[in-house]
Motif scaffolding. Structure first.
Motif, PDB file in Angstrom:
ATOM      1  N   GLN A 112       9.050  -0.764  -2.797  1.00 50.43           N
ATOM      2  CA  GLN A 112       7.628  -0.424  -2.789  1.00 50.43           C
ATOM      3  C   GLN A 112       7.466   0.893  -2.032  1.00 50.43           C
ATOM      4  OE1 GLN A 112       5.370  -2.252  -4.466  1.00 50.43           O
ATOM      5  NE2 GLN A 112       7.069  -3.564  -5.072  1.00 50.43           N
ATOM      6  N   GLN A 123       6.223   3.972   0.123  1.00 52.52           N
ATOM      7  CA  GLN A 123       5.256   4.070   1.208  1.00 52.52           C
ATOM      8  C   GLN A 123       5.204   5.509   1.685  1.00 52.52           C
ATOM      9  OE1 GLN A 123       6.261   1.290   4.267  1.00 52.52           O
ATOM     10  NE2 GLN A 123       6.260  -0.457   2.884  1.00 52.52           N
ATOM     11  N   ALA A 124       4.045   5.922   2.173  1.00 54.44           N
ATOM     12  CA  ALA A 124       3.891   7.275   2.693  1.00 54.44           C
ATOM     13  C   ALA A 124       4.718   7.437   3.965  1.00 54.44           C
ATOM     14  CB  ALA A 124       2.422   7.563   2.981  1.00 54.44           C
ATOM     15  N   ARG A 167      12.540   3.462   7.148  1.00 56.58           N
ATOM     16  CA  ARG A 167      11.796   2.595   6.239  1.00 56.58           C
ATOM     17  C   ARG A 167      11.608   1.241   6.908  1.00 56.58           C
ATOM     18  NH1 ARG A 167      14.680   3.472   0.437  1.00 56.58           N
ATOM     19  NH2 ARG A 167      14.404   5.702   0.388  1.00 56.58           N
TER      20      ARG A 167
END
Length: 66
Positions: free
Chosen positions: A35, A37-38, A64
């Motif tokens: 997924q 993510q910024a 992460r």
């Protein structure tokens, strides 16, 4: 690999026939439910400084959390 998604692998080496070393990099997909993510906000570190005789790159480790 500890997290799904794209990982980058680097290898540094110096061939006997060269005076300077080389760095190779490749993206490796890690399996799993990735997924995107910024990334966190930049902390004011300089990105790079380049002059005719030298270049210095400042980098930070992106982590992460999954």
């Amino acid at each position: 690999m500890d997290a799904p998604g794209q990982q980058r692998v680097f290898v540094d080496f110096k061939p006997a026939a060269r005076e300077e070393g080389l760095t190779l990099g490749v993206d490796v997909p890690a399996p799993g439910d990735y997924q995107p993510q910024a990334l966190p906000a930049r902390r004011g570190l300089p990105r790079s400084t380049v002059t005719p005789s030298t270049s210095v790159v400042t980098w930070s480790r992106a982590t992460r959390r999954g």
